[in-house]
Design a protein around this motif. Sequence first.
Motif, PDB file in Angstrom:
ATOM      1  N   CYS A  35     -21.399  -0.548  25.385  1.00  0.00           N
ATOM      2  CA  CYS A  35     -22.667  -1.285  25.310  1.00  0.00           C
ATOM      3  C   CYS A  35     -23.692  -0.495  26.114  1.00  0.00           C
ATOM      4  CB  CYS A  35     -22.488  -2.690  25.870  1.00  0.00           C
ATOM      5  SG  CYS A  35     -23.930  -3.754  25.669  1.00  0.00           S
ATOM      6  N   GLY A  36     -24.653   0.100  25.421  1.00  0.00           N
ATOM      7  CA  GLY A  36     -25.609   0.984  26.065  1.00  0.00           C
ATOM      8  C   GLY A  36     -26.761   0.259  26.737  1.00  0.00           C
ATOM      9  N   PRO A  37     -27.627   0.999  27.427  1.00  0.00           N
ATOM     10  CA  PRO A  37     -28.769   0.406  28.125  1.00  0.00           C
ATOM     11  C   PRO A  37     -29.765  -0.258  27.184  1.00  0.00           C
ATOM     12  CG  PRO A  37     -28.329   2.640  28.906  1.00  0.00           C
ATOM     13  CD  PRO A  37     -27.504   2.445  27.676  1.00  0.00           C
ATOM     14  N   GLY A  38     -30.564  -1.157  27.728  1.00  0.00           N
ATOM     15  CA  GLY A  38     -31.667  -1.724  26.972  1.00  0.00           C
ATOM     16  C   GLY A  38     -32.599  -0.630  26.505  1.00  0.00           C
ATOM     17  N   SER A  39     -33.065  -0.723  25.289  1.00  0.00           N
ATOM     18  CA  SER A  39     -34.018   0.186  24.628  1.00  0.00           C
ATOM     19  C   SER A  39     -33.352   1.449  24.111  1.00  0.00           C
ATOM     20  CB  SER A  39     -35.186   0.595  25.536  1.00  0.00           C
ATOM     21  OG  SER A  39     -34.858   1.672  26.396  1.00  0.00           O
ATOM     22  N   SER A  40     -32.074   1.701  24.431  1.00  0.00           N
ATOM     23  CA  SER A  40     -31.430   2.928  23.955  1.00  0.00           C
ATOM     24  C   SER A  40     -30.771   2.696  22.605  1.00  0.00           C
ATOM     25  CB  SER A  40     -30.388   3.410  24.961  1.00  0.00           C
ATOM     26  OG  SER A  40     -29.257   2.562  24.968  1.00  0.00           O
ATOM     27  N   ILE A  93     -23.265   0.095  30.289  1.00  0.00           N
ATOM     28  CA  ILE A  93     -24.074   1.025  31.072  1.00  0.00           C
ATOM     29  C   ILE A  93     -25.456   0.429  31.267  1.00  0.00           C
ATOM     30  CG2 ILE A  93     -24.975   3.386  31.197  1.00  0.00           C
ATOM     31  CD1 ILE A  93     -22.718   4.032  29.046  1.00  0.00           C
ATOM     32  N   CYS A  94     -25.950   0.444  32.516  1.00  0.00           N
ATOM     33  CA  CYS A  94     -27.268  -0.083  32.878  1.00  0.00           C
ATOM     34  C   CYS A  94     -27.340  -1.560  32.455  1.00  0.00           C
ATOM     35  CB  CYS A  94     -28.360   0.779  32.267  1.00  0.00           C
ATOM     36  SG  CYS A  94     -30.036   0.365  32.821  1.00  0.00           S
ATOM     37  N   ALA A  95     -28.383  -1.980  31.751  1.00  0.00           N
ATOM     38  CA  ALA A  95     -28.447  -3.373  31.299  1.00  0.00           C
ATOM     39  C   ALA A  95     -27.255  -3.729  30.433  1.00  0.00           C
ATOM     40  CB  ALA A  95     -29.748  -3.628  30.542  1.00  0.00           C
ATOM     41  N   GLY A  96     -26.731  -2.729  29.688  1.00  0.00           N
ATOM     42  CA  GLY A  96     -25.530  -2.960  28.899  1.00  0.00           C
ATOM     43  C   GLY A  96     -24.338  -3.334  29.747  1.00  0.00           C
ATOM     44  N   GLY A  97     -24.330  -2.905  31.010  1.00  0.00           N
ATOM     45  CA  GLY A  97     -23.287  -3.348  31.913  1.00  0.00           C
ATOM     46  C   GLY A  97     -23.348  -4.843  32.137  1.00  0.00           C
ATOM     47  N   GLY A  98     -24.558  -5.358  32.354  1.00  0.00           N
ATOM     48  CA  GLY A  98     -24.709  -6.805  32.504  1.00  0.00           C
ATOM     49  C   GLY A  98     -24.334  -7.548  31.239  1.00  0.00           C
ATOM     50  N   TYR A  99     -24.730  -7.004  30.080  1.00  0.00           N
ATOM     51  CA  TYR A  99     -24.375  -7.654  28.818  1.00  0.00           C
ATOM     52  C   TYR A  99     -22.867  -7.661  28.609  1.00  0.00           C
ATOM     53  CZ  TYR A  99     -29.364  -6.923  27.706  1.00  0.00           C
ATOM     54  OH  TYR A  99     -30.743  -6.909  27.723  1.00  0.00           O
ATOM     55  N   ALA A 100     -22.197  -6.553  28.928  1.00  0.00           N
ATOM     56  CA  ALA A 100     -20.750  -6.486  28.751  1.00  0.00           C
ATOM     57  C   ALA A 100     -20.034  -7.452  29.682  1.00  0.00           C
ATOM     58  CB  ALA A 100     -20.260  -5.055  28.986  1.00  0.00           C
ATOM     59  N   VAL A 101     -20.519  -7.576  30.911  1.00  0.00           N
ATOM     60  CA  VAL A 101     -19.945  -8.549  31.844  1.00  0.00           C
ATOM     61  C   VAL A 101     -20.103  -9.965  31.303  1.00  0.00           C
ATOM     62  CG1 VAL A 101     -20.249  -9.598  34.122  1.00  0.00           C
ATOM     63  CG2 VAL A 101     -20.213  -7.111  33.899  1.00  0.00           C
TER      64      VAL A 101
END
Length: 302
Positions: free
Chosen positions: A36-41, A112-120
């Motif tokens: 899950c990548g960063p926001g906007s990526s 990764i980045c915001a994607g880290g929060g989404y994955a959590v």
Amino acid sequence: MPRPLVIPAGPVDLAGALYLPEGFDPAGSHAAVVLCGPGSSVKEQIAAGYAARLASAGFVALAFDPAHQGASGGEPRDLEDPYRRSADVSCAVDALSVVAGVDPARIGALGICAGGGYAVHTARTDHRIAALGTVVAVDIGAARRRGGADGAALDDLASARVAEVAAGEPERVPWLPDTVEDAATAGITDPDTLQAVTYYRTSRGHHGRSTNRRLRRSDPLLIGFDAFGLVDLLLTCPLQVVVAGRRGSTGQYEDGERLARLAPNAEDVVVVEGAGHYEMYDVPEYVDRAVAALVGFFRRHL
């Protein structure tokens, strides 16, 4: 080269890129990781680098574009809905679990980045995710609130949406200055912001489908989002947190420490000394150190 994979996600399809390890056997039983990548990526940027390295280490890895962004379906475009982003991770697990050669009991996730929060946020309640890794994870809602978003900001956003409806056109706003020159003109000196601009808006990391725009109506959703809520009660899978050693304005170091404190089955936080947040996206020295820790973690738990 990755193999395209269509990910059904309700009324739309998501565009996935499946990275297969050397010697992949469709009749076998391989461990796999959803990224899950960063926001906007988009999937060709940060997630691609990590996915390729995980595949080289023997894992099946799936990067994908979220709904409303990149090559995935979904209207309106450029919506950053954290709840939909989290649901997309589960849809990616759905698709990966039926790929021939993937063991559905050995699927992990890396955010990764915001994607880290989404994955959590996803792994708390989707317990098919057997192990979870994060790199420079950010709780994007907490970041927005730290940046001054409050009740008054939500009032302003409500008024803006009324104006959008009257105009018949949703407003899109930039995540970052569009160029390094624009950042300089705006007087931006924060090192993290400048590194973000040089990654996303120059040849270093730019991709044509990464628009650098989000719908303004995304902002109330982001402000109210709590990526780490109920982690202490619901996130039961093993967790590996990787942070950049240089603290900065993104809050990734502090968010990583907080996440590790909350999660019942967190391993020791891996600190990549010398790295800043956005250097963890593509600087080989730092990415390789993060992946080395993650490969060991996923091998232990998948």
